[in-house]
Scaffold this active site. Structure first.
Site, PDB file in Angstrom:
ATOM      1  N   PHE A 136      37.773 -70.165  -9.091  1.00  0.00           N
ATOM      2  CA  PHE A 136      37.808 -70.051  -7.627  1.00  0.00           C
ATOM      3  C   PHE A 136      38.971 -69.191  -7.125  1.00  0.00           C
ATOM      4  O   PHE A 136      39.183 -69.060  -5.918  1.00  0.00           O
ATOM      5  CB  PHE A 136      37.810 -71.441  -6.971  1.00  0.00           C
ATOM      6  CG  PHE A 136      36.444 -72.106  -6.898  1.00  0.00           C
ATOM      7  CD1 PHE A 136      35.285 -71.434  -7.286  1.00  0.00           C
ATOM      8  CD2 PHE A 136      36.315 -73.403  -6.434  1.00  0.00           C
ATOM      9  CE1 PHE A 136      34.037 -72.044  -7.220  1.00  0.00           C
ATOM     10  CE2 PHE A 136      35.066 -74.025  -6.349  1.00  0.00           C
ATOM     11  CZ  PHE A 136      33.928 -73.348  -6.745  1.00  0.00           C
TER      12      PHE A 136
ATOM     13  N   LYS B 287      42.579 -75.823 -21.188  1.00  0.00           N
ATOM     14  CA  LYS B 287      41.640 -74.716 -21.462  1.00  0.00           C
ATOM     15  C   LYS B 287      42.396 -73.633 -22.211  1.00  0.00           C
ATOM     16  O   LYS B 287      43.500 -73.246 -21.807  1.00  0.00           O
ATOM     17  CB  LYS B 287      41.104 -74.162 -20.139  1.00  0.00           C
ATOM     18  CG  LYS B 287      40.654 -72.694 -20.150  1.00  0.00           C
ATOM     19  CD  LYS B 287      39.258 -72.519 -20.722  1.00  0.00           C
ATOM     20  CE  LYS B 287      38.817 -71.057 -20.787  1.00  0.00           C
ATOM     21  NZ  LYS B 287      38.265 -70.516 -19.576  1.00  0.00           N
TER      22      LYS B 287
ATOM     23  N   ASP C 128      30.168 -71.040 -14.948  1.00  0.00           N
ATOM     24  CA  ASP C 128      31.141 -69.961 -15.138  1.00  0.00           C
ATOM     25  C   ASP C 128      31.169 -69.038 -13.919  1.00  0.00           C
ATOM     26  O   ASP C 128      31.290 -67.821 -14.051  1.00  0.00           O
ATOM     27  CB  ASP C 128      30.860 -69.182 -16.424  1.00  0.00           C
ATOM     28  CG  ASP C 128      32.067 -68.350 -16.863  1.00  0.00           C
ATOM     29  OD1 ASP C 128      33.152 -68.487 -16.256  1.00  0.00           O
ATOM     30  OD2 ASP C 128      31.917 -67.541 -17.810  1.00  0.00           O
TER      31      ASP C 128
ATOM     32  N   GLY D 223      32.120 -60.959 -15.068  1.00  0.00           N
ATOM     33  CA  GLY D 223      31.905 -62.215 -14.362  1.00  0.00           C
ATOM     34  C   GLY D 223      30.936 -62.041 -13.221  1.00  0.00           C
ATOM     35  O   GLY D 223      30.803 -60.952 -12.656  1.00  0.00           O
TER      36      GLY D 223
HETATM   37  O1  DOR Z   1      33.052 -63.038 -17.508  1.00  0.00           O
HETATM   38  C1  DOR Z   1      34.017 -63.778 -17.385  1.00  0.00           C
HETATM   39  N1  DOR Z   1      34.746 -63.783 -16.258  1.00  0.00           N
HETATM   40  N2  DOR Z   1      34.367 -64.556 -18.411  1.00  0.00           N
HETATM   41  C2  DOR Z   1      35.544 -65.237 -18.410  1.00  0.00           C
HETATM   42  O2  DOR Z   1      35.838 -65.873 -19.388  1.00  0.00           O
HETATM   43  C3  DOR Z   1      36.449 -65.142 -17.254  1.00  0.00           C
HETATM   44  C4  DOR Z   1      35.716 -64.789 -16.043  1.00  0.00           C
HETATM   45  C5  DOR Z   1      36.623 -64.389 -14.894  1.00  0.00           C
HETATM   46  O3  DOR Z   1      37.576 -65.139 -14.624  1.00  0.00           O
HETATM   47  O4  DOR Z   1      36.383 -63.352 -14.287  1.00  0.00           O
END
Ligand code: DOR
Length: 444
Positions: A65, A149, A304, A323
């Site tokens: 977040f 983590k 995620d 991400g």
């Molecule tokens: O794709 C990802 N984005 N994998 C991760 O482990 C971290 C995450 C991010 O925080 O952007």
């Protein structure tokens, strides 16, 4: 004199450990106080749930977040608003913020920012590093801590413990189950030149299944040696799933809705929008994830949720960040899989509430049972909706599922008896509170 409640959910099909049946749920002081058949007069407020299914509140055990430090992508308010709009009642948030969540002060700061500002309940993972090992036994037990983590492979942010001695040192001192991002850093380093500029479909070529398997194998071997329990986040490969089915005494398993829904074909249409770590892979891996899910090897779903702005994502690969948003689409995309026959509603409940409660020892969440928190995800299994970017409450403002029609939709979200979302509207002020864990219950 019949029993009275603060709130009644009337006439919904309750899906819990007893199966699925039409029942009323009575709520008092934020807790479930009765399950059965009750008259509307027995409560101050009654919500008609006829035709809807009432699931235990969905717990998303992996979200990013971004607050503090990266609030242009997301903050605790916007991220949690996205959560409850999507039917999620509690989230576990990740430590790769700025500053990193690697100290008691940083955790306390997040808890302060979150309390009564987040719309859902929450816990925060503390990042394990080479430098804070001695503090981890205390940090993992603090109220509001989801545990430790560790990034064994590097992703967004600077958290990284790539070496076996570093991982072992962490495992040695902790007591709770810790969560791990498993990609083998030396292999990522030696394969960097396989990234094709401008072509995100080379992402899974670079971060291949051997990188994932190698790190997962190293982690589980160390965990066995140290007698510790580990949670392998976002498992993406057939090879890991095959390996993990033999080590269930030590390892629990998360998969994401993204990896269950997409395959490498999505790069052609979505480019770096579907770039994430670990990557979306060829279809055979997705098939294996579904098999692991059907066989019970998979314990939980984590979205995620990792928001980046569209401007950031528009940078040519590999400068585009990894991400995608996901907390708001977890329930609709998975209900669509239920509608299409890939999993049962009971298994979805197992993965999204009972599973998190079981593996993280959550107190009074994860079941619809008397004495438990009145957290509910109320869904319409028949409703057909086209997911649109405009619906996404995340500051990022986009979803890779824009334009996808799903069957099954979150209609309402209840957090400790507060109706926080109903029919797409926020319906209560934010009252989020820390999730409580069995190992770290406050005295009193
Ligand atoms: O794709 C990802 N984005 N994998 C991760 O482990 C971290 C995450 C991010 O925080 O952007």
């Amino acid at each position: 004199m019949p029993e009275t409640f603060d709130l009644l959910l009337k006439g919904g099909t309750v899906v819990n450990q007893d199966g699925a049946a039409v029942r009323d749920i009575g709520v008092t002081d934020g807790r479930i106080a009765g399950i059965g058949s009750f008259a509307p007069e027995q409560a101050g407020q009654s919500v008609d749930c006829t035709g809807l299914h009432i699931l235990p509140g969905v717990i998303d055990t992996q979200v990013h977040f971004r607050e503090p430090g990266l609030e242009h992508k997301e903050d605790l308010e916007s991220g949690s608003r996205a959560a409850v709009m999507g039917g999620v009642t509690a989230v576990f948030e990740m430590p790769n913020t700025n500053p990193l969540t690697t100290s008691g002060d940083a955790l306390a700061d997040k808890l302060r920012r979150a309390t009564a500002r987040m719309h859902c309940d929450f816990a925060f993972f503390v990042g394990g590093t080479h430098d804070n090992v001695k503090d981890l036994p205390e940090l993992e037990m603090l109220p509001g801590s989801a545990g430790i983590k560790v990034f064994i492979g590097s992703s967004t942010g600077s958290l990284l413990v790539a070496d076996d001695p570093g991982v072992r040192a962490i495992l040695k001192v902790i007591r709770r189950r810790a969560a791990f991002h498993c990609e083998h850093e030396p292999r990522l380093a030696e394969r960097r030149e396989l990234r094709v500029p401008g072509d995100a479909s080379s992402h899974p070529v670079w971060r291949d299944e051997i990188a994932a398997l190698t790190a997962t194998h190293r982690l589980v071997t160390l965990a066995k040696e140290e007698g510790k329990r580990v949670h392998v986040l976002h498992v993406t490969s057939a090879e890991e799933m095959e390996y993990l089915r033999g080590v269930k005494d030590v390892a629990t398993v998360e998969v994401t809705p993204h990896h269950l829904t997409m395959d490498a074909g999505w790069y052609a249409t979505h480019g770096s929008l579907v770039q994430m770590n670990p990557p979306v892979r060829e279809a055979r891996h997705r098939t294996a994830l579904w098999q692991g899910l059907a066989e019970g090897v998979v314990d939980v779903l984590g979205s995620d949720h990792a928001p980046h702005t569209l401007e950031e994502k528009a940078k040519p690969y590999p400068d585009s960040p990894s991400g995608m948003t996901g907390v708001q689409t977890l329930v609709p995309t998975m209900l669509n899989h239920v509608a299409e026959g890939r999993l049962s509603l009971a298994r979805f409940v197992d993965l999204s509430s009972a599973g998190p409660a079981r593996i993280f020892n959550i107190a009074t969440k994860g079941r619809i049972a008397v004495g438990y928190d009145a957290d509910f995800t109320v869904v319409d299994l028949k409703r057909r909706v086209t997911i649109r970017n405009e619906w996404i409450a995340s500051k990022a403002g986009w979803t890779p599922y824009d334009g996808m029609e799903v069957t099954g939709w979150p209609v309402g979200t209840f957090v400790r008896g507060h109706r926080v979302m109903w029919e797409g509207e926020l319906t209560a002020p934010s009252q989020g509170a820390p999730v409580r864990f069995m190992e770290a219950l406050a005295k009193g």
